[in-house]
Motif scaffolding. Structure first.
Motif, PDB file in Angstrom:
ATOM      1  N   ASN A  44       0.849  -1.205   0.000  1.00 55.11           N
ATOM      2  CA  ASN A  44       0.000   0.000   0.000  1.00 55.11           C
ATOM      3  C   ASN A  44       0.881   1.249   0.000  1.00 55.11           C
ATOM      4  O   ASN A  44       1.921   1.275   0.658  1.00 55.11           O
ATOM      5  CB  ASN A  44      -0.857   0.068   1.276  1.00 55.11           C
ATOM      6  CG  ASN A  44      -2.095  -0.812   1.247  1.00 55.11           C
ATOM      7  OD1 ASN A  44      -2.829  -0.878   2.222  1.00 55.11           O
ATOM      8  ND2 ASN A  44      -2.361  -1.488   0.143  1.00 55.11           N
ATOM      9  N   ARG A 222      -3.977   4.629  -2.521  1.00 54.02           N
ATOM     10  CA  ARG A 222      -5.168   4.947  -1.751  1.00 54.02           C
ATOM     11  C   ARG A 222      -4.991   6.317  -1.122  1.00 54.02           C
ATOM     12  O   ARG A 222      -3.889   6.663  -0.694  1.00 54.02           O
ATOM     13  CB  ARG A 222      -5.301   3.885  -0.654  1.00 54.02           C
ATOM     14  CG  ARG A 222      -6.526   3.979   0.168  1.00 54.02           C
ATOM     15  CD  ARG A 222      -6.553   2.746   1.067  1.00 54.02           C
ATOM     16  NE  ARG A 222      -7.631   2.827   2.013  1.00 54.02           N
ATOM     17  CZ  ARG A 222      -7.778   2.021   3.042  1.00 54.02           C
ATOM     18  NH1 ARG A 222      -6.897   1.056   3.252  1.00 54.02           N
ATOM     19  NH2 ARG A 222      -8.786   2.155   3.863  1.00 54.02           N
ATOM     20  N   LYS A 236      -9.610   4.709  -3.636  1.00 50.90           N
ATOM     21  CA  LYS A 236      -8.535   4.010  -4.345  1.00 50.90           C
ATOM     22  C   LYS A 236      -7.938   4.997  -5.342  1.00 50.90           C
ATOM     23  O   LYS A 236      -8.669   5.716  -6.009  1.00 50.90           O
ATOM     24  CB  LYS A 236      -9.113   2.831  -5.106  1.00 50.90           C
ATOM     25  CG  LYS A 236      -9.189   1.566  -4.301  1.00 50.90           C
ATOM     26  CD  LYS A 236      -9.212   0.362  -5.255  1.00 50.90           C
ATOM     27  CE  LYS A 236      -8.777  -0.925  -4.602  1.00 50.90           C
ATOM     28  NZ  LYS A 236      -9.298  -1.166  -3.278  1.00 50.90           N
TER      29      LYS A 236
END
Ligand code: ADP
Ligand code: MG
Length: 241
Positions: A44, A222, A236
């Motif tokens: 991420n 994100r 997103k």
């Protein structure tokens, strides 16, 4: 740099559940974070955006154990971070999260390589005889190996931030957290630093970055937005597509 073989790539590195933080002030309790829920996964690259005073720094400080929550849970690899003693918290933080600040916060009396070796010395994470070579390898990765023996004041802002990122990577933590790391850099250097963080997330690190530069959201996987301490938006974004 990749998650350990066999590690579940979908298992959160940090789970934040029902997190609230209030500060005691002269005029009473001030709620800086309200009921935040967030899972941070390997790979991420999360931007935390929001107006000044919306709680961004408070969120990353609580997430990294620099500050304590008023309510809620922070769970990292089975460890209940919010319940750790001060001493255990320092060890957890030293091994598990690399933190990067806006003003670099390198120790001015230590050379660059000494700054980078400090977390390894503190956590005893690598054999003493390997630490210097490991630090130099990180400086090479960040393109500033030739600055290793200088004091921070002799480096440009961009070079100091690279050194700070090398220091954050010293113990090979799975998570990097940065609070406005490009806030003090010109736009070209800031793009280079963003590209570095993006590359680290592609390598499998989780990167959580506070930023107020909305046009940079293309870098992120994100984007979460805070307003008055609450998460008001969770999108997103385009990276890694
Ligand atoms: P941001 O990083 O988004 O600018 P912060 O997390 O620094 O926001 O601050 C969130 C809110 O909490 C602000 O209103 C700020 O004034 C307040 N705050 C931050 N730190 C403290 C503190 N130590 N004591 C009291 N209030 C604080
Ligand atoms: Mg802040």
């Amino acid at each position: 740099m990749r998650p350990a073989a066999g590690a579940d790539p979908d298992a959160p590195l940090i789970s934040i559940r029902g997190l609230s933080k209030s500060y005691e002030t002269k005029s009473g309790r001030f709620p800086a974070l309200r009921n935040i829920n967030l899972d941070v996964l390997p790979g991420n690259f999360i931007a935390v955006v929001g107006k000044s005073g919306s709680g961004k720094s408070t969120l990353v400080n609580v997430m990294t154990g620099i500050d304590t929550p008023s309510a809620g849970e922070i769970i990292a690899g089975g460890t209940k971070v919010h319940l750790l003693s001060e001493e255990k918290l320092a060890v957890w933080r030293g091994r598990s999260v690399g933190v990067v600040f806006q003003f670099f916060q390198l120790l001015p009396t230590l050379t660059i390589i000494e700054n980078v070796m400090l977390p390894m010395d503190f956590c005893n994470a690598f054999p003493a005889r390997e630490r210097r070579e490991r630090g130099l390898a990180l400086l090479r990765k960040l393109g500033i190996a030739d600055q290793a023996d200088k004091l921070p004041a002799y480096l440009s802002g961009g070079q100091q931030q690279r050194a700070a990122i090398a220091r954050a990577l010293a113990n090979d933590p799975p998570i990097l957290v940065a609070d406005e790391p490009t806030g003090n850099l010109d736009s070209k250097t800031s793009d280079e630093v963003m590209a570095l963080f993006a590359e680290l997330s592609v390598e499998g690190k989780a990167v959580v970055m506070v930023t107020h530069e909305r046009d940079r959201t293309r870098w992120f996987t994100r984007v979460i937005e805070l307003s008055d301490g609450a998460m008001v938006n969770d999108q997103k974004a385009g990276a890694h597509a």
